[in-house]
Design an enzyme around this catalytic site. Structure first.
Site, PDB file in Angstrom:
ATOM      1  N   ARG A  78      41.645  42.293  27.677  1.00 13.65           N
ATOM      2  CA  ARG A  78      42.482  43.106  28.575  1.00 13.65           C
ATOM      3  C   ARG A  78      43.683  42.256  29.005  1.00 13.65           C
ATOM      4  NH1 ARG A  78      42.187  43.718  34.656  1.00 13.65           N
ATOM      5  NH2 ARG A  78      43.500  45.513  35.100  1.00 13.65           N
ATOM      6  N   HIS A 122      50.750  45.350  36.222  1.00 14.05           N
ATOM      7  CA  HIS A 122      49.925  44.399  36.970  1.00 14.05           C
ATOM      8  C   HIS A 122      50.887  43.614  37.866  1.00 14.05           C
ATOM      9  CE1 HIS A 122      45.813  42.209  36.801  1.00 14.05           C
ATOM     10  NE2 HIS A 122      46.489  41.643  37.794  1.00 14.05           N
ATOM     11  N   GLU A 167      44.986  47.786  40.363  1.00 13.03           N
ATOM     12  CA  GLU A 167      44.786  47.583  41.792  1.00 13.03           C
ATOM     13  C   GLU A 167      45.942  48.081  42.648  1.00 13.03           C
ATOM     14  OE1 GLU A 167      43.647  43.531  42.516  1.00 13.03           O
ATOM     15  OE2 GLU A 167      41.802  43.724  41.372  1.00 13.03           O
ATOM     16  N   ASN A 293      37.565  46.722  39.478  1.00 21.61           N
ATOM     17  CA  ASN A 293      37.497  45.269  39.611  1.00 21.61           C
ATOM     18  C   ASN A 293      36.599  44.969  40.794  1.00 21.61           C
ATOM     19  OD1 ASN A 293      39.363  45.259  37.578  1.00 21.61           O
ATOM     20  ND2 ASN A 293      41.097  44.656  38.875  1.00 21.61           N
ATOM     21  N   GLU A 345      37.477  43.666  35.798  1.00 19.91           N
ATOM     22  CA  GLU A 345      37.546  42.266  36.244  1.00 19.91           C
ATOM     23  C   GLU A 345      36.306  41.939  37.067  1.00 19.91           C
ATOM     24  OE1 GLU A 345      41.022  41.162  38.524  1.00 19.91           O
ATOM     25  OE2 GLU A 345      42.355  42.255  37.166  1.00 19.91           O
TER      26      GLU A 345
HETATM   27  C1  FCB Z   1      42.531  40.532  41.241  1.00 21.06           C
HETATM   28  C2  FCB Z   1      43.748  40.595  40.373  1.00 21.06           C
HETATM   29  C3  FCB Z   1      43.831  39.514  39.340  1.00 21.06           C
HETATM   30  C4  FCB Z   1      43.291  38.201  39.837  1.00 21.06           C
HETATM   31  C5  FCB Z   1      41.956  38.359  40.507  1.00 21.06           C
HETATM   32  C6  FCB Z   1      41.341  37.091  41.024  1.00 21.06           C
HETATM   33  O1  FCB Z   1      42.819  41.106  42.478  1.00 21.06           O
HETATM   34  O2  FCB Z   1      43.820  41.824  39.698  1.00 21.06           O
HETATM   35  O3  FCB Z   1      45.155  39.440  38.910  1.00 21.06           O
HETATM   36  O4  FCB Z   1      44.224  37.568  40.613  1.00 21.06           O
HETATM   37  O5  FCB Z   1      42.061  39.262  41.568  1.00 21.06           O
END
Ligand code: FCB
Length: 438
Positions: A78, A122, A167, A293, A345
């Site tokens: 990803r 992102h 996010e 995530n 994530e």
């Molecule tokens: C998330 C983000 C990613 C990374 C992780 C630790 O919030 O999407 O970019 O920084 O945290």
């Protein structure tokens, strides 16, 4: 402790990164400036005073990095596309060299037998769009749709999934209300307005991409942190609902139910965003998948978030709470008509140091991943429809406001030499993927 055989045979395992955090090459091949380039130059914003100018130099070392992926044995990678490489002005003219980079990257992945899972946004918004208000300006919605069509037009046929946003909570409330991320503003009504425009951009992009006949599964990635009450004191319980509303339901409800949560609208009063007719219908455009995530939970009290006594914390000061992942997935399944889910994530920062034997021993990260995979297996056995899991991250990288002071990688990066070295966690993930029980 956990083995691959506990997951369905077609379950996808991967690793994740994001453009600004790894690419570097900030002024090459026509890349424009992003809001993060600007933010990094503002004194006091980034803990170690660093920036993304070089980062992991992935822009030049991408082939070496794809070899790492292949050798790790992941099914999938990803990554995100940097909007300022594609449209340096945030609108209009497309920079061919920028598109070519991602085109080569996708082909390089496929040549190594690794699926491409791509995120359009992102957080690296082109700075020219911030100059007219960034996500506060409803105009940006149309710019995002144009950008999405350009990227999907070139890469779409080779992607396994395409996510609009990573996010949106971070890109709106953390950035425009709490001031911790670019552009560093601090007004709740701005955070909420930015969130509405991000959701609208997502929905309009989905509608526009589908109308081109694109068949790639389309979705969005939310960071969800389940809130638990610190005590059964009614004030703590009320705060738990408000924390859950602020972090989770403010995004889940419009996307999956076509409405903002009424308890939160009552709390926000005059700060509520201006929602025009039809906006929520667009935002509710059907998702082919929901990306989640997951890192930690929130322990809510009327006095603010609490640190539970005796708990374990990562270098981010985030509590290690694997059962939160199981409980989150089972709750979502109960509360919403949920599409298939990908955990896009999950991972942990620890202050890794080279041992006298030259290696990076990171047993805490290995344990974190094992425990979260076990929690995920439990959720799938409980009926959660999860299709994949991505470790954050392939490499140590630029951890936003923490700069390079927080390391999440399976591979250590020496920022002086840019050398990548596998940590024990990389070897552990490799053997997990091969089906070795551990
Ligand atoms: C998330 C983000 C990613 C990374 C992780 C630790 O919030 O999407 O970019 O920084 O945290």
């Amino acid at each position: 402790m956990v083995s691959r055989s506990e997951f369905p045979p077609d379950f996808t395992f991967g690793v994740a990164t994001a453009s600004f955090q790894i690419e570097g090459a900030a002024r090459e091949d026509g890349r424009g400036q992003s809001i993060w380039d600007t933010f990094c130059r503002e004194p006091g914003r980034i803990r170690d005073g660093s920036d993304g100018d070089v980062a992991c130099d992935h822009y030049h070392r991408w082939e070496e990095d794809l070899d790492l992926l292949r050798d790790l044995g992941v099914d999938a990678y990803r990554f995100s596309v940097a909007w300022p490489r594609i449209q340096p002005d945030g609108r209009g003219k497309v920079n061919g060299a920028g598109l070519d980079f991602y085109d080569r990257l996708v082909d390089g992945l496929l040549a190594r037998g690794v699926q491409a899972h791509t995120t359009l946004y992102h957080w690296d918004l082109p700075q020219p769009l911030q100059n007219t208000g960034g996500w506060l300006d409803r105009e940006v919605v149309g710019r995002f749709v144009d950008y999405a069509l350009v990227v999907a037009g070139r890469l779409g046929d080779r992607l396994t999934t395409l996510s609009t946003l990573n996010e949106p909570w971070c890109a709106s409330l953390l950035s425009y209300h709490l001031g911790a991320h670019a552009p560093g503003l601090r007004e709740r009504r701005w955070g909420l307005r930015a969130a509405h425009h991000l959701l609208l951009a997502h929905g309009q992009a989905l509608v526009a991409l589908r109308s081109t006949g694109l068949r790639t599964p389309l979705g969005i990635v939310l960071n969800l942190s389940p809130a638990y009450p610190f005590s059964d004191d009614p004030a703590d319980v009320a705060r738990t609902a408000a924390d859950d509303g602020y972090a989770n339901r403010w995004f889940l409800d419009p996307l999956l139910r076509g409405e903002y949560p009424s308890d939160m609208c009552a709390i926000y009063g005059d700060d509520n965003p201006d929602v025009q007719d039809g906006d929520l219908r667009v935002i509710q455009a059907p998702l082919d998948f929901l990306g989640i995530n997951y890192y930690t939970r929130t322990l809510s009290s009327a006095q603010g978030p609490q640190r539970p006594a005796g708990a374990e914390f990562t270098h981010m000061d985030w509590e290690v709470y694997p059962q939160g992942l199981t409980e989150l997935l089972l709750r979502l399944r109960k509360d919403y008509a949920l599409p298939p889910v990908y955990i896009m994530e999950n991972g942990a920062a620890y202050p890794d140091e080279r041992s006298p034997d030259g290696q990076f021993h990171d047993p805490q990260r290995v344990a974190y991943l094992q425990r979260h995979l076990a929690a995920l297996a439990q959720a799938t056995q409980g009926g959660a429809d999860v299709r994949g899991y991505f470790v954050w991250s392939l490499l140590d990288n630029f951890e936003w406001a923490f700069g390079y002071s927080r390391r999440f990688g399976l591979f250590h990066v020496d920022y002086a030499t840019l050398q990548r070295t596998p940590k024990d966690s990389a070897r552990w993930y490799q053997s997990f993927l091969k089906g070795v029980q551990s």
